[in-house]
Write a protein that holds these residues in place. Structure first.
Motif, PDB file in Angstrom:
ATOM      1  N   MET A 137       0.789  -1.225   0.000  1.00  7.57           N
ATOM      2  CA  MET A 137       0.000   0.000   0.000  1.00  7.57           C
ATOM      3  C   MET A 137       0.827   1.283   0.000  1.00  7.57           C
ATOM      4  SD  MET A 137      -2.807  -1.316   2.784  1.00  7.57           S
ATOM      5  CE  MET A 137      -3.927   0.075   2.712  1.00  7.57           C
ATOM      6  N   ALA A 138       2.066   1.230   0.463  1.00  9.14           N
ATOM      7  CA  ALA A 138       2.870   2.455   0.574  1.00  9.14           C
ATOM      8  C   ALA A 138       3.164   3.042  -0.800  1.00  9.14           C
ATOM      9  CB  ALA A 138       4.176   2.149   1.306  1.00  9.14           C
ATOM     10  N   PRO A 139       3.185   4.359  -0.914  1.00  9.02           N
ATOM     11  CA  PRO A 139       3.509   4.970  -2.213  1.00  9.02           C
ATOM     12  C   PRO A 139       4.937   4.649  -2.639  1.00  9.02           C
ATOM     13  CG  PRO A 139       2.720   6.633  -0.637  1.00  9.02           C
ATOM     14  CD  PRO A 139       2.903   5.364   0.107  1.00  9.02           C
ATOM     15  N   VAL A 140       5.154   4.558  -3.946  1.00  7.39           N
ATOM     16  CA  VAL A 140       6.508   4.387  -4.487  1.00  7.39           C
ATOM     17  C   VAL A 140       7.366   5.526  -3.945  1.00  7.39           C
ATOM     18  CG1 VAL A 140       7.867   4.527  -6.622  1.00  7.39           C
ATOM     19  CG2 VAL A 140       5.782   3.160  -6.564  1.00  7.39           C
ATOM     20  N   GLY A 141       8.577   5.173  -3.516  1.00  4.92           N
ATOM     21  CA  GLY A 141       9.474   6.165  -2.927  1.00  4.92           C
ATOM     22  C   GLY A 141       9.441   6.159  -1.407  1.00  4.92           C
ATOM     23  N   SER A 142       8.570   5.303  -0.822  1.00  2.00           N
ATOM     24  CA  SER A 142       8.505   5.158   0.635  1.00  2.00           C
ATOM     25  C   SER A 142       9.515   4.110   1.089  1.00  2.00           C
ATOM     26  CB  SER A 142       7.096   4.730   1.063  1.00  2.00           C
ATOM     27  OG  SER A 142       6.149   5.686   0.696  1.00  2.00           O
ATOM     28  N   VAL A 143       9.668   3.991   2.406  1.00  2.00           N
ATOM     29  CA  VAL A 143      10.506   2.950   3.002  1.00  2.00           C
ATOM     30  C   VAL A 143       9.708   2.273   4.105  1.00  2.00           C
ATOM     31  CG1 VAL A 143      12.568   2.505   4.424  1.00  2.00           C
ATOM     32  CG2 VAL A 143      12.735   4.036   2.442  1.00  2.00           C
ATOM     33  N   VAL A 144       9.736   0.931   4.107  1.00  5.27           N
ATOM     34  CA  VAL A 144       9.136   0.141   5.186  1.00  5.27           C
ATOM     35  C   VAL A 144      10.270  -0.564   5.902  1.00  5.27           C
ATOM     36  CG1 VAL A 144       7.578  -1.762   5.770  1.00  5.27           C
ATOM     37  CG2 VAL A 144       6.959  -0.179   3.919  1.00  5.27           C
ATOM     38  N   LEU A 145      10.303  -0.420   7.221  1.00  5.70           N
ATOM     39  CA  LEU A 145      11.310  -1.082   8.064  1.00  5.70           C
ATOM     40  C   LEU A 145      10.593  -2.039   9.006  1.00  5.70           C
ATOM     41  CD1 LEU A 145      13.326   2.104   9.068  1.00  5.70           C
ATOM     42  CD2 LEU A 145      14.163   0.296   7.572  1.00  5.70           C
ATOM     43  N   TYR A 146      11.137  -3.245   9.132  1.00  3.88           N
ATOM     44  CA  TYR A 146      10.563  -4.189  10.100  1.00  3.88           C
ATOM     45  C   TYR A 146      11.641  -5.134  10.588  1.00  3.88           C
ATOM     46  CZ  TYR A 146      10.204  -7.467   6.097  1.00  3.88           C
ATOM     47  OH  TYR A 146      10.460  -8.265   5.010  1.00  3.88           O
ATOM     48  N   GLY A 147      11.415  -5.713  11.751  1.00  2.00           N
ATOM     49  CA  GLY A 147      12.379  -6.629  12.342  1.00  2.00           C
ATOM     50  C   GLY A 147      12.306  -8.007  11.715  1.00  2.00           C
ATOM     51  N   GLN A 148      13.478  -8.601  11.548  1.00  2.00           N
ATOM     52  CA  GLN A 148      13.573  -9.995  11.106  1.00  2.00           C
ATOM     53  C   GLN A 148      14.075 -10.757  12.337  1.00  2.00           C
ATOM     54  OE1 GLN A 148      12.564 -10.593   8.086  1.00  2.00           O
ATOM     55  NE2 GLN A 148      13.388 -12.509   7.383  1.00  2.00           N
ATOM     56  N   PRO A 149      13.193 -11.476  13.051  1.00  2.00           N
ATOM     57  CA  PRO A 149      13.559 -12.066  14.340  1.00  2.00           C
ATOM     58  C   PRO A 149      14.868 -12.856  14.293  1.00  2.00           C
ATOM     59  CG  PRO A 149      11.226 -12.350  13.951  1.00  2.00           C
ATOM     60  CD  PRO A 149      11.804 -11.777  12.687  1.00  2.00           C
ATOM     61  N   LEU A 190      -6.737  -3.213  -0.801  1.00  2.45           N
ATOM     62  CA  LEU A 190      -5.294  -3.467  -0.956  1.00  2.45           C
ATOM     63  C   LEU A 190      -4.838  -3.137  -2.374  1.00  2.45           C
ATOM     64  CD1 LEU A 190      -4.950  -6.858   0.902  1.00  2.45           C
ATOM     65  CD2 LEU A 190      -3.597  -4.832   1.428  1.00  2.45           C
ATOM     66  N   TYR A 191      -5.593  -3.616  -3.336  1.00  5.73           N
ATOM     67  CA  TYR A 191      -5.196  -3.456  -4.734  1.00  5.73           C
ATOM     68  C   TYR A 191      -5.272  -1.989  -5.158  1.00  5.73           C
ATOM     69  CZ  TYR A 191      -4.520  -4.377  -9.651  1.00  5.73           C
ATOM     70  OH  TYR A 191      -4.009  -4.393 -10.914  1.00  5.73           O
ATOM     71  N   GLY A 192      -6.196  -1.254  -4.574  1.00  2.00           N
ATOM     72  CA  GLY A 192      -6.321   0.172  -4.896  1.00  2.00           C
ATOM     73  C   GLY A 192      -5.060   0.948  -4.607  1.00  2.00           C
ATOM     74  N   TYR A 193      -4.290   0.467  -3.655  1.00  2.00           N
ATOM     75  CA  TYR A 193      -3.033   1.134  -3.316  1.00  2.00           C
ATOM     76  C   TYR A 193      -1.872   0.659  -4.164  1.00  2.00           C
ATOM     77  CZ  TYR A 193      -4.920   3.681   0.560  1.00  2.00           C
ATOM     78  OH  TYR A 193      -5.634   4.579   1.301  1.00  2.00           O
ATOM     79  N   GLN A 194      -2.080  -0.395  -4.932  1.00  2.00           N
ATOM     80  CA  GLN A 194      -1.016  -0.960  -5.777  1.00  2.00           C
ATOM     81  C   GLN A 194      -0.429   0.097  -6.702  1.00  2.00           C
ATOM     82  OE1 GLN A 194       0.766  -3.538  -6.121  1.00  2.00           O
ATOM     83  NE2 GLN A 194       1.509  -3.307  -8.173  1.00  2.00           N
ATOM     84  N   HIS A 195      -1.261   1.020  -7.166  1.00  2.00           N
ATOM     85  CA  HIS A 195      -0.819   1.948  -8.209  1.00  2.00           C
ATOM     86  C   HIS A 195      -0.386   3.303  -7.676  1.00  2.00           C
ATOM     87  CE1 HIS A 195      -2.040  -1.136 -10.929  1.00  2.00           C
ATOM     88  NE2 HIS A 195      -3.187  -1.195 -10.312  1.00  2.00           N
TER      89      HIS A 195
END
Length: 196
Positions: A137-149, A190-195
């Protein structure tokens, strides 16, 4: 109430895939790498208490943070709980059981993405899978950070191809659901944010 996507056991190995760059080591060790590589993302989304705590402690303030006040499915320590509660965030509370992605979570992410305020999404249940809809869903150019246990922190820069990759994964997961028709509205969201 809305729909709920459950992750079938047969597809769980797909979730171990590295969707971005893995920074190995503790949260504290990785903050320097994150700040060096961030540039100026459209949106910065942090998923998980440890990742969020270390970002905030280092004065890297996410636009959207998703936490559940747990680490490794155990209650987080008081310092971490306090450290992820910052003033100036709009607070959303959602239900999202372990091993699932609920429409409530998707709606909260959608609301947060269009908000002109920073948003803290508190998950009652588990936020581990929130990175999947966040990447989609995040716009192109965003960053998602999450932990990898047990490994470190995942850094995902959102591109059109990354969103397509996540769409294909979520398509596979939805295809395995028993009541696919009930998920149509959620999928459309969900798909609406794909673009973006």
């Amino acid at each position: 109430m809305g729909g709920t996507i459950l992750i079938p056991a047969s597809l769980r190995p797909l979730l171990r895939k590295k969707f971005g760059v893995l920074y190995k080591g503790s949260g504290e060790e990785n903050i320097g790498k994150v700040s060096r590589d961030l540039d100026d993302p459209i949106k910065l989304i942090s998923v998980g208490d440890v990742t969020t705590f270390h970002l905030l402690k280092s004065n890297i303030i996410p636009d959207i943070l998703v936490i559940d006040e747990k680490t490794h499915r155990q209650p987080a320590c008081e310092q971490m709980i306090t450290g992820t509660k910052q003033s100036g965030f709009k607070e959303l509370v959602v239900n999202n059981p372990a091993g699932s992605i609920t429409e409530e979570l998707v709606d909260a992410l959608a609301e947060a993405l269009v908000s002109n305020r920073r948003v803290r999404i508190f998950v009652q249940g588990e936020e581990d899978l929130a990175s999947l809809p966040a990447i989609m869903m995040a716009p192109v150019g965003s960053v998602v950070l999450y932990g990898q246990p047990g490994e470190g922190m995942m850094f995902v820069r959102i591109t059109a191809s990354k969103k397509e990759e996540m769409t294909e994964l979520i398509d596979k997961i939805i295809d395995k659901q028993h009541c696919k028709e009930e998920l149509y509205t959620m999928w459309r969201k969900l798909y609406g944010y794909q673009h973006n």
